[in-house]
Each structure stands twice: as structure tokens, then as C-alpha cells.
Design a protein around this motif. Structure first.
Motif, PDB file in Angstrom:
ATOM      1  N   ALA A 127       2.944 -27.091 -28.208  1.00  0.00           N
ATOM      2  CA  ALA A 127       3.024 -28.425 -28.793  1.00  0.00           C
ATOM      3  C   ALA A 127       4.127 -29.025 -27.820  1.00  0.00           C
ATOM      4  CB  ALA A 127       3.035 -28.799 -30.127  1.00  0.00           C
ATOM      5  N   ARG A 128       5.440 -28.297 -27.535  1.00  0.00           N
ATOM      6  CA  ARG A 128       6.311 -28.809 -27.037  1.00  0.00           C
ATOM      7  C   ARG A 128       6.006 -29.048 -25.347  1.00  0.00           C
ATOM      8  NH1 ARG A 128      10.893 -29.509 -30.372  1.00  0.00           N
ATOM      9  NH2 ARG A 128      10.720 -28.395 -32.213  1.00  0.00           N
ATOM     10  N   SER A 129       5.358 -28.039 -25.068  1.00  0.00           N
ATOM     11  CA  SER A 129       4.890 -28.070 -23.643  1.00  0.00           C
ATOM     12  C   SER A 129       3.941 -29.278 -23.181  1.00  0.00           C
ATOM     13  CB  SER A 129       4.250 -26.786 -23.142  1.00  0.00           C
ATOM     14  OG  SER A 129       5.120 -25.877 -23.153  1.00  0.00           O
ATOM     15  N   LEU A 130       2.923 -29.406 -24.170  1.00  0.00           N
ATOM     16  CA  LEU A 130       2.120 -30.560 -24.108  1.00  0.00           C
ATOM     17  C   LEU A 130       2.644 -31.733 -24.164  1.00  0.00           C
ATOM     18  CD1 LEU A 130      -0.816 -31.469 -23.725  1.00  0.00           C
ATOM     19  CD2 LEU A 130      -0.979 -31.190 -26.298  1.00  0.00           C
ATOM     20  N   ALA A 131       3.751 -31.987 -25.219  1.00  0.00           N
ATOM     21  CA  ALA A 131       4.617 -33.111 -25.112  1.00  0.00           C
ATOM     22  C   ALA A 131       5.278 -33.670 -24.007  1.00  0.00           C
ATOM     23  CB  ALA A 131       5.475 -33.328 -26.390  1.00  0.00           C
ATOM     24  N   ALA A 132       5.844 -32.650 -23.474  1.00  0.00           N
ATOM     25  CA  ALA A 132       6.686 -33.064 -22.038  1.00  0.00           C
ATOM     26  C   ALA A 132       5.511 -33.222 -20.813  1.00  0.00           C
ATOM     27  CB  ALA A 132       7.212 -31.503 -21.823  1.00  0.00           C
ATOM     28  N   ALA A 133       4.384 -32.951 -21.154  1.00  0.00           N
ATOM     29  CA  ALA A 133       3.458 -33.474 -20.041  1.00  0.00           C
ATOM     30  C   ALA A 133       3.033 -34.752 -20.355  1.00  0.00           C
ATOM     31  CB  ALA A 133       2.405 -32.267 -19.875  1.00  0.00           C
ATOM     32  N   ILE A 134       2.644 -35.062 -21.777  1.00  0.00           N
ATOM     33  CA  ILE A 134       2.201 -36.440 -22.247  1.00  0.00           C
ATOM     34  C   ILE A 134       3.354 -37.346 -21.775  1.00  0.00           C
ATOM     35  CG2 ILE A 134       1.829 -37.632 -24.321  1.00  0.00           C
ATOM     36  CD1 ILE A 134       0.583 -34.931 -25.232  1.00  0.00           C
ATOM     37  N   VAL A 135       4.607 -37.092 -22.121  1.00  0.00           N
ATOM     38  CA  VAL A 135       5.652 -38.150 -21.942  1.00  0.00           C
ATOM     39  C   VAL A 135       6.049 -38.338 -20.476  1.00  0.00           C
ATOM     40  CG1 VAL A 135       7.892 -38.730 -22.649  1.00  0.00           C
ATOM     41  CG2 VAL A 135       6.450 -37.791 -24.364  1.00  0.00           C
ATOM     42  N   GLY A 136       6.113 -37.311 -19.777  1.00  0.00           N
ATOM     43  CA  GLY A 136       6.708 -37.256 -18.493  1.00  0.00           C
ATOM     44  C   GLY A 136       5.757 -37.303 -17.410  1.00  0.00           C
ATOM     45  N   SER A 137       4.378 -37.558 -17.218  1.00  0.00           N
ATOM     46  CA  SER A 137       3.476 -37.691 -16.419  1.00  0.00           C
ATOM     47  C   SER A 137       3.159 -39.163 -16.264  1.00  0.00           C
ATOM     48  CB  SER A 137       2.418 -36.859 -16.615  1.00  0.00           C
ATOM     49  OG  SER A 137       1.673 -37.229 -18.014  1.00  0.00           O
ATOM     50  N   THR A 138       3.064 -39.661 -14.967  1.00  0.00           N
ATOM     51  CA  THR A 138       2.358 -40.961 -14.624  1.00  0.00           C
ATOM     52  C   THR A 138       0.882 -40.880 -13.905  1.00  0.00           C
ATOM     53  OG1 THR A 138       4.653 -41.704 -14.284  1.00  0.00           O
ATOM     54  CG2 THR A 138       2.940 -43.032 -13.272  1.00  0.00           C
ATOM     55  N   GLU A 181      -2.786 -20.805 -21.987  1.00  0.00           N
ATOM     56  CA  GLU A 181      -1.935 -21.454 -20.549  1.00  0.00           C
ATOM     57  C   GLU A 181      -2.724 -22.408 -19.798  1.00  0.00           C
ATOM     58  OE1 GLU A 181      -4.730 -18.131 -19.456  1.00  0.00           O
ATOM     59  OE2 GLU A 181      -3.559 -18.417 -21.049  1.00  0.00           O
ATOM     60  N   LYS A 182      -3.952 -22.594 -20.093  1.00  0.00           N
ATOM     61  CA  LYS A 182      -4.963 -23.715 -19.332  1.00  0.00           C
ATOM     62  C   LYS A 182      -4.515 -24.988 -20.229  1.00  0.00           C
ATOM     63  CE  LYS A 182      -8.501 -20.822 -17.369  1.00  0.00           C
ATOM     64  NZ  LYS A 182      -9.763 -20.781 -17.105  1.00  0.00           N
ATOM     65  N   LEU A 183      -3.807 -25.159 -20.796  1.00  0.00           N
ATOM     66  CA  LEU A 183      -3.452 -26.442 -21.887  1.00  0.00           C
ATOM     67  C   LEU A 183      -2.523 -27.171 -20.865  1.00  0.00           C
ATOM     68  CD1 LEU A 183      -4.073 -28.103 -24.226  1.00  0.00           C
ATOM     69  CD2 LEU A 183      -2.230 -27.127 -25.211  1.00  0.00           C
ATOM     70  N   THR A 184      -1.692 -26.666 -20.112  1.00  0.00           N
ATOM     71  CA  THR A 184      -0.787 -27.394 -19.370  1.00  0.00           C
ATOM     72  C   THR A 184      -0.585 -27.196 -18.187  1.00  0.00           C
ATOM     73  OG1 THR A 184       1.006 -26.006 -20.134  1.00  0.00           O
ATOM     74  CG2 THR A 184       0.717 -28.103 -21.214  1.00  0.00           C
ATOM     75  N   GLN A 185      -1.225 -26.060 -17.579  1.00  0.00           N
ATOM     76  CA  GLN A 185      -1.041 -25.513 -16.315  1.00  0.00           C
ATOM     77  C   GLN A 185      -1.622 -26.541 -15.343  1.00  0.00           C
ATOM     78  OE1 GLN A 185      -3.738 -21.987 -15.065  1.00  0.00           O
ATOM     79  NE2 GLN A 185      -1.956 -20.975 -15.163  1.00  0.00           N
ATOM     80  N   ASN A 186      -0.902 -26.909 -14.353  1.00  0.00           N
ATOM     81  CA  ASN A 186      -1.120 -27.640 -13.337  1.00  0.00           C
ATOM     82  C   ASN A 186      -1.901 -29.282 -13.610  1.00  0.00           C
ATOM     83  OD1 ASN A 186      -0.837 -25.878 -11.132  1.00  0.00           O
ATOM     84  ND2 ASN A 186      -2.950 -24.916 -11.501  1.00  0.00           N
ATOM     85  N   TRP A 187      -0.748 -29.586 -14.796  1.00  0.00           N
ATOM     86  CA  TRP A 187      -1.161 -30.935 -15.399  1.00  0.00           C
ATOM     87  C   TRP A 187      -1.480 -32.197 -14.421  1.00  0.00           C
ATOM     88  CZ3 TRP A 187      -2.175 -32.483 -20.543  1.00  0.00           C
ATOM     89  CH2 TRP A 187      -1.879 -33.452 -20.840  1.00  0.00           C
ATOM     90  N   GLY A 188      -2.532 -32.725 -14.338  1.00  0.00           N
ATOM     91  CA  GLY A 188      -2.650 -33.961 -13.768  1.00  0.00           C
ATOM     92  C   GLY A 188      -2.809 -33.758 -12.210  1.00  0.00           C
ATOM     93  N   SER A 189      -3.246 -32.364 -11.847  1.00  0.00           N
ATOM     94  CA  SER A 189      -3.541 -31.911 -10.642  1.00  0.00           C
ATOM     95  C   SER A 189      -4.726 -31.329 -10.430  1.00  0.00           C
ATOM     96  CB  SER A 189      -2.470 -31.206 -10.181  1.00  0.00           C
ATOM     97  OG  SER A 189      -0.979 -31.882 -10.245  1.00  0.00           O
ATOM     98  N   PRO A 190      -5.923 -31.921 -10.100  1.00  0.00           N
ATOM     99  CA  PRO A 190      -6.021 -33.366 -10.249  1.00  0.00           C
ATOM    100  C   PRO A 190      -6.161 -33.657 -11.913  1.00  0.00           C
ATOM    101  CG  PRO A 190      -8.178 -32.389 -10.158  1.00  0.00           C
ATOM    102  CD  PRO A 190      -7.111 -31.200 -10.060  1.00  0.00           C
ATOM    103  N   TRP A 191      -6.004 -35.018 -11.956  1.00  0.00           N
ATOM    104  CA  TRP A 191      -6.383 -35.418 -13.283  1.00  0.00           C
ATOM    105  C   TRP A 191      -7.880 -35.185 -13.856  1.00  0.00           C
ATOM    106  CZ3 TRP A 191      -2.657 -37.101 -16.508  1.00  0.00           C
ATOM    107  CH2 TRP A 191      -1.243 -37.462 -15.687  1.00  0.00           C
ATOM    108  N   ARG A 192      -7.855 -34.776 -14.991  1.00  0.00           N
ATOM    109  CA  ARG A 192      -9.333 -34.533 -15.319  1.00  0.00           C
ATOM    110  C   ARG A 192     -10.229 -35.761 -15.554  1.00  0.00           C
ATOM    111  NH1 ARG A 192      -9.815 -29.338 -14.785  1.00  0.00           N
ATOM    112  NH2 ARG A 192      -8.349 -29.901 -13.183  1.00  0.00           N
ATOM    113  N   ILE A 193      -9.821 -36.873 -15.464  1.00  0.00           N
ATOM    114  CA  ILE A 193     -10.811 -38.080 -15.600  1.00  0.00           C
ATOM    115  C   ILE A 193     -11.313 -38.371 -14.305  1.00  0.00           C
ATOM    116  CG2 ILE A 193      -8.936 -39.895 -15.069  1.00  0.00           C
ATOM    117  CD1 ILE A 193     -10.209 -41.466 -17.370  1.00  0.00           C
ATOM    118  N   VAL A 194     -10.408 -37.805 -12.961  1.00  0.00           N
ATOM    119  CA  VAL A 194     -11.053 -37.863 -11.871  1.00  0.00           C
ATOM    120  C   VAL A 194     -12.305 -36.734 -11.504  1.00  0.00           C
ATOM    121  CG1 VAL A 194     -10.304 -38.133  -9.320  1.00  0.00           C
ATOM    122  CG2 VAL A 194      -8.972 -39.264 -11.267  1.00  0.00           C
ATOM    123  N   ALA A 195     -11.525 -35.535 -11.569  1.00  0.00           N
ATOM    124  CA  ALA A 195     -12.095 -34.406 -11.362  1.00  0.00           C
ATOM    125  C   ALA A 195     -11.923 -33.291 -12.376  1.00  0.00           C
ATOM    126  CB  ALA A 195     -11.716 -33.739  -9.941  1.00  0.00           C
TER     127      ALA A 195
END
Length: 443
Positions: free
Chosen positions: A10-21, A234-248
């Protein structure tokens, strides 16, 4: 974005949610998801299509609070089973995420709204990968279970929650997540989306109000309990946003108002119909000639389309037999053909001639749903055989114009009204969110 992995998912996911653009391309895809959501939801909330489930829900949830609004809109968005799908998620993300966000959004939240949509879909897709294929196979409805957490992630981003608050929101949402595929073919299936959206809003409101739960080990427990041994956290946050799942791999928009697990069979049956007509033969002649029909697919490829003898149009959405019959005998599949009304007797009669024949030589569908195919074979009384095969990728490759889908879903609306809906779906003006809320929450 590279996310450091800590002892708490949850903390790893939270960091991704807050820190990504989110990228501009991702935001543009979110606009497409919003337009599709409007196309399939407005006919229900406006009453253009009768829905007794929504009438009942409005008696219980008067829509005078955010949680009730999220529930009603989530239900309405999934009521026609015509809403978007995400292959990693193996569910319908927008109908959970957008209702939760609209229930909480302020008038000036347009940019944050789009970013929150992107974050929600990212979380949804990654939860699908982390939970593994056995989650769905065990009988869970991903839109309901994983969707609760994904919508909570989107809400947390929208309200600018701190990383510690996000972790708490995720945990409160996860402990509410539920939903069984056994309810497919009933009004409870779309209610799953509403309940998930409501739970996400409730989790957000509770944490912002100071309510506390466990911030750690909740997602780990969720995946352990719901993953059936196939979870890959591990797949929950691995390579977050690369690419964005809404794109690919991106959102998949439905051309037909039926379960996505039937679309390959629809395309195959329509190809047979078109070839028959191109030869100058009538559809009435085809119907008279059919002795038997077989549909083949990878083992387990019919897990969602589980209804064999539907009684009404809602059940028919989940029937390979019925959609094949409808695709052979009708020019197109209309929304009204899959309503609460009883099934068409002529289509039901032809559907009785369809047999399911899983192809044992193909890899099981659970291993790779993207490799799914449907092969429809007609055996005629004169000994002739007609056969067509469509892969999932072939079906997805066919272009779909969302403005045309909107027109088909709202045939009584004027061109000016539809243009107004399309314009506001882009969220490029200050009043767009308020206008969307007025349309969608109208009684």
C-alpha cells in the motif's frame, strides 16, 4: 516511473499514485473513456431504456449524498454491459472510476479529474496483473473486487491525499472489496460497479475525516486471499506508468451491447451472414437450411458467457448461443434486443441448435485471454458447411467511432445535443464537470 519496493504494498502504491504525472497522451485516452461512459450511461439515467434495477435502487439510495450518487451512477454505467474493458484488469474500469470521481469532484477539478482517471486505470490494470488469472477463475468479478481498490486510488489522487492517507484509503477500500461472477445475467452484476464506486468514496471520506485502519499488509492479505496462489504482487508497482495502462494495452470500447467474451463469435457469425447475402441468398433461406451450429474457442474461453438458454435480454448478453443466432438473423445487435424483455422466440429457437465445442488443442484461455478466438461452423441440411474464425485481435482491430456509438445509444437526441455531450466530455471548459454531473445525476 521507477517505484521503490518497500515492505508495504500500500505504501509503494501510494508513492506511485502521489508522485507520478500522467502524460498528455494518457489524458487524451481518459477523455475517450469518459465519452464512451457517457454514451452507455445517459440512456439509462435519462430513462430512454427501461431499467427496473435503477428504479429500485433509487428507492433505497435517494442520491442526496456522494456515496449514493457513486452507487447509482456506477450501476447505470454498467447496466447495459456496453462499457469499456481493460485486458490487464479483466474488467470494466471506467464504470467504477468515473462515478466515484464525479461524486467527489469540485467544479474546478477538470485537470485533476483526468489525471485521477489515468491513475485509476493504471491501478486497475496493475491489480489485474498482480492478482493473477486465478482471481477471475475462482469466481470473482474483477470490476467489483479489484475495481474497488482502483477507484479508491483514483479518488485519493483527486482529493490530493497525502501518501500516508492514500495507503490508508487503499486499505479501507480493499477490506470492502467483493463481488461474484455467479451474479452475471442479473441486475446484481452492474450493482457490483455501483457498490465498488460507493466503497471507494466511503474509504476516501472516512480517511479524510480522520478514521484510521491498518496502512500495511492489507493489500498483501487481499492478494493472498483472492489470488488462489497465482498472485504476483511485484507487478502492482513495477515500471509504473511505463507505459500508462490507459495507453497500452489501453481501454477497449465495445461495438456490441453484449459480454466481451461473445464478440469474436458475433464477428464470425456476421462474416458468415455477409458472405451468404453476397451470394444473393436470403437470410430466411439460411435459417431454414441450418441443421446445427458449433462454436469453438480455447478451453475456458466461455467462462464469462456462461448462459446457455437465456430467458430475457439481460441473460442473452452472456449467451454465446443467443448472440450467434442474433448475428446470423439480424442486421445489427441493438440495445433494445438485450433489454429486460423476453428473448425473441425466433432467435431462441435457432440458439437451441448451437453447441459449444472447446478446442482442446488450444492453450487454456486463462493462460492468455488476449489469444482468444471463436470459430463458428454452420452445418446445413444439404450437407454444405459454412465456417468463419475470428481472433480477439481481429475483432479489436476493427475501427469504432465513439461519436457514432453515442449516436446509436442516444437516437432521440439532436445533433446539437450530441455535439454538446462530446464537447463537455473533453473537460476543456470550466463548466464541463458541472454540466456532466447535471446530466448524469438528473432524476
Amino acid at each position: 516511473m521507477t517505484v521503490s519496493y518497500s515492505s508495504s504494498l500500500a505504501r509503494s502504491l501510494a508513492a506511485a499514485i502521489v508522485g507520478s504525472t500522467p502524460s498528455s497522451a494518457a489524458r487524451e485516452k481518459a477523455r475517450g473513456g469518459l465519452l464512451d461512459f457517457l454514451a452507455v450511461t445517459l440512456p439509462v439515467v435519462r430513462g430512454d431504456i427501461a431499467d427496473s434495477g435503477l428504479r429500485s435502487l433509487r428507492q433505497v439510495y435517494p442520491s442526496d449524498d456522494a456515496q449514493s450518487r457513486a452507487l447509482l451512477l456506477g450501476y447505470a454505467g454498467h447496466a447495459l454491459d456496453f462499457d469499456d474493458f481493460h485486458p490487464d484488469f479483466r474488467g470494466h474500469p471506467t464504470t467504477v472510476i468515473v462515478p466515484a470521481l464525479l461524486a467527489l469532484a469540485a467544479e474546478d477539478d477538470s485537470e485533476r479529474f483526468l489525471d485521477a482517471c489515468v491513475i485509476g486505470v493504471e491501478t486497475a490494470g496493475r491489480l489485474g496483473l498482480a492478482a493473477g488469472p486465478q482471481h477471475y477463475g475462482l469466481g470473482f468479478h474483477n470490476t467489483a473486487t479489484l475495481g474497488t481498490i482502483a477507484a479508491a486510488a483514483a479518488c485519493a489522487r483527486l482529493v490530493n491525499a497525502s501518501p500516508s492517507q492514500v495507503a490508508m484509503i487503499i486499505g479501507v477500500a480493499a477490506t470492502q472489496a467483493s463481488g461474484l461472477r455467479a451474479q452475471f445475467g442479473s441486475a446484481v452484476k452492474p450493482l457490483h460497479a455501483g457498490l465498488a464506486a460507493r466503497a471507494a468514496v466511503a474509504a476516501t471520506q472516512l480517511v479524510l475525516a480522520g478514521f484510521e485502519g491498518q496502512p500495511d499488509n492489507v493489500l498483501e492479505a487481499f492478494l493472498h486471499a483472492f489470488g488462489g496462489g497465482g498472485q504476483q504482487p511485484e507487478k502492482l508497482t513495477q515500471n509504473w506508468g511505463s507505459p500508462w495502462r490507459i495507453v497500452a494495452p489501453g481501454l477497449e470500447f465495445k461495438p456490441w451491447p453484449t459480454c466481451g467474451g461473445t464478440h469474436g463469435a458475433i464477428d464470425a457469425a456476421k462474416a458468415i451472414r455477409h458472405a451468404w447475402q453476397a451470394a444473393g441468398k436470403s437470410i430466411a433461406m439460411l435459417n431454414a437450411q441450418i441443421a446445427h451450429i458449433e462454436v469453438s474457442f480455447p478451453p475456458g474461453g466461455d467462462i464469462a458467457a456462461s448462459v446457455r438458454q437465456p430467458v430475457n435480454g439481460i441473460e442473452a448478453r452472456f449467451s454465446l448461443e443467443y448472440v450467434i443466432a442474433a448475428s446470423l438473423l439480424r442486421d445489427t445487435l441493438r440495445l433494445q434486443d438485450f433489454s429486460e424483455a423476453p428473448v425473441d422466440p425466433e432467435l431462441a429457437e435457432l440458439a437451441m441448435k448451437v453447441s459449444r465445442c472447446p478446442d482442446a488443442s488450444a492453450p487454456p484461455d486463462a493462460l492468455d485471454p488476449t489469444a482468444r478466438f471463436h470459430q463458428v461452423t454452420l452445418f446445413l441440411h444439404n450437407g454444405e458447411t459454412l465456417q468463419q474464425r475470428f481472433t480477439r485481435q481481429q475483432s479489436l482491430a476493427q475501427p469504432l467511432d465513439l461519436t457514432e456509438k453515442l449516436r446509436g445509444c442516444l437516437p432521440a437526441a439532436s445533433e446539437a445535443q450530441r455535439a454538446d455531450i462530446i464537447a463537455h466530455s473533453r473537460l476543456e471548459t470550466a463548466e464541463s464537470l458541472s454540466q456532466l454531473s447535471r446530466w448524469l445525476f438528473a432524476r
